[in-house]
Scaffold this active site. Structure first.
Site, PDB file in Angstrom:
ATOM      1  N   ARG A   1      -0.114  -2.126  -7.111  1.00  0.00           N
ATOM      2  CA  ARG A   1      -0.470  -3.102  -5.978  1.00  0.00           C
ATOM      3  C   ARG A   1      -1.414  -4.394  -6.657  1.00  0.00           C
ATOM      4  NH1 ARG A   1      -1.326  -4.397  -0.283  1.00  0.00           N
ATOM      5  NH2 ARG A   1      -3.391  -4.576   0.232  1.00  0.00           N
TER       6      ARG A   1
ATOM      7  N   HIS B   1      -4.513  -8.666   3.594  1.00  0.00           N
ATOM      8  CA  HIS B   1      -6.137  -8.778   3.510  1.00  0.00           C
ATOM      9  C   HIS B   1      -6.267  -9.289   4.806  1.00  0.00           C
ATOM     10  CE1 HIS B   1      -6.535  -7.641  -0.887  1.00  0.00           C
ATOM     11  NE2 HIS B   1      -6.236  -6.566  -0.461  1.00  0.00           N
TER      12      HIS B   1
ATOM     13  N   HIS C   1      -2.084   2.454  -6.000  1.00  0.00           N
ATOM     14  CA  HIS C   1      -2.790   1.193  -5.930  1.00  0.00           C
ATOM     15  C   HIS C   1      -2.621   0.561  -7.122  1.00  0.00           C
ATOM     16  CE1 HIS C   1      -4.537  -0.411  -2.366  1.00  0.00           C
ATOM     17  NE2 HIS C   1      -5.648  -1.043  -3.056  1.00  0.00           N
TER      18      HIS C   1
ATOM     19  N   TYR D   1      -9.214 -10.406  -7.429  1.00  0.00           N
ATOM     20  CA  TYR D   1      -8.280 -10.721  -8.495  1.00  0.00           C
ATOM     21  C   TYR D   1      -8.794 -11.927  -9.215  1.00  0.00           C
ATOM     22  CZ  TYR D   1      -6.090  -7.120  -5.932  1.00  0.00           C
ATOM     23  OH  TYR D   1      -5.716  -5.893  -5.358  1.00  0.00           O
TER      24      TYR D   1
ATOM     25  N   LYS E   1      -2.265  -2.211   7.901  1.00  0.00           N
ATOM     26  CA  LYS E   1      -3.479  -1.578   8.352  1.00  0.00           C
ATOM     27  C   LYS E   1      -3.777  -2.432   9.918  1.00  0.00           C
ATOM     28  CE  LYS E   1      -6.426  -0.434   4.592  1.00  0.00           C
ATOM     29  NZ  LYS E   1      -7.800  -0.563   4.037  1.00  0.00           N
TER      30      LYS E   1
ATOM     31  N   ARG F   1       0.780  -1.263   0.010  1.00  0.00           N
ATOM     32  CA  ARG F   1       0.119  -0.047  -0.008  1.00  0.00           C
ATOM     33  C   ARG F   1       0.773   1.080  -0.095  1.00  0.00           C
ATOM     34  NH1 ARG F   1      -2.117  -3.486   4.160  1.00  0.00           N
ATOM     35  NH2 ARG F   1      -4.321  -4.080   3.555  1.00  0.00           N
TER      36      ARG F   1
END
Length: 305
Positions: free
Chosen positions: A250, A273, A247, A282, A176, A152
């Site tokens: 990524r 994630h 992004h 994806y 995150k 990220r």
């Protein structure tokens, strides 16, 4: 009425503290939730109601009011998600006895497949960089790190020298919720980083910024906006017609892994994630590409001369 407002303000304050201390959310995420709840508080002010007294029909009316204020479907979904989180907290902390958002529906959104770049397009992006400029090699290393490691942009700008383990071939990434993960780093990315380090030693680095991997010409760490502007400008230089951002690289990382046969769970771990559902987008990208390949190359679809 003033006491009620103060009470609502205190509830909001404790909710945001809960997100920070117990959920360990980043400040950017907390600000996003605060923005969502601000819409709800404005609605309560207009209707002279307290958020803890709202019923399911009130919240349906609130959701409809967002459309009246010309809030787009995607933003509506984001706001309602934040409102649901707020009411789950109110239930958890005993402010309410039942959750009025249980049946609250978000607007239906179409599947949005993110733009991706091929390896050849990433190479074009990097080759278009003027390495004679002081920031040239730095920008090349940034693009390669985003594509090779799937970072990220917030993870990249906060990446520290102490998180690099180049001899072992991996980096430690703080994602995150301050969750740490190990990500393999490619020989190509290591090469570009080391070339950047030969330029980095000549910078006059600001105090307290010494451990940041990527620095500006003034010796301070970069911001997300700086990276966004750089990549958009470089895409123009490279003649790429796609609308790309940090992004995008990524997304391109994840798509390349999937096409190469990587397991979805492995991709989830490398991207950081929390839910496999987030990673599953994806598979839709890959299916779209597969369909295009079949339409273009299957003999039944090829036009006869």
């Amino acid at each position: 009425m003033e006491t009620d407002k103060k009470s609502d303000a205190n509830i909001l304050k404790t909710y945001l503290r809960y997100l920070k201390l117990e959920r360990n959310y980043s400040q950017n995420t907390i600000d996003a939730y605060a923005h969502d709840i601000a819409w709800l508080m404005d609605y309560c002010d207009r209707e002279s109601r307290k958020p803890t007294a709202l019923q399911p029909e009130d919240l349906q009316h609130f959701a409809a009011s967002l459309h009246e204020y010309q809030v787009g479907p995607r933003s509506q979904a984001r706001i309602l998600s934040g409102v649901r989180s707020f009411y789950r907290y109110l239930l958890l902390d005993g402010y309410i006895e039942t959750d009025p958002t249980e049946l609250l529906e978000s607007p239906v959104l179409g599947q949005h497949l993110p733009e991706v770049l091929s390896t050849e397009e990433v190479d074009l992006l990097e080759q278009s960089i003027d390495l004679s400029k002081p920031e040239g090699q730095r920008n090349r290393a940034i693009i390669e790190m985003l594509f090779s490691c799937g970072l990220r942009v917030s993870e990249l700008v906060n990446l520290k020298l102490s998180q690099l383990h180049l001899e072992e071939g991996f980096i430690r990434v703080l994602g995150k919720g301050s969750k740490e993960r190990l990500v393999p780093i490619s020989p190509r990315a290591i090469k570009e980083l080391k070339l950047w380090f030969t330029d980095r030693v000549h910078l006059k680095i600001k105090r307290g910024e010494e451990d940041f991997v990527f620095l500006s010409k003034r010796g301070g760490h970069l911001t997300r906006t700086m990276i966004l502007i750089m990549i958009k400008r470089q895409a123009e230089e490279a003649g790429l017609k796609k609308t790309i951002s940090p992004h995008t690289l990524r997304h391109s990382f994840a798509t390349a892994l999937l096409k190469g046969g990587a397991d979805l769970r492995a991709i989830q771990a490398m991207l950081g994630h929390e839910s496999i559902g987030t990673t599953e987008i994806y598979t839709h990208i890959d299916t779209t590409t597969l369909r295009e390949e079949i339409l273009n190359h299957h003999p039944r679809n090829m036009k006869k001369p």
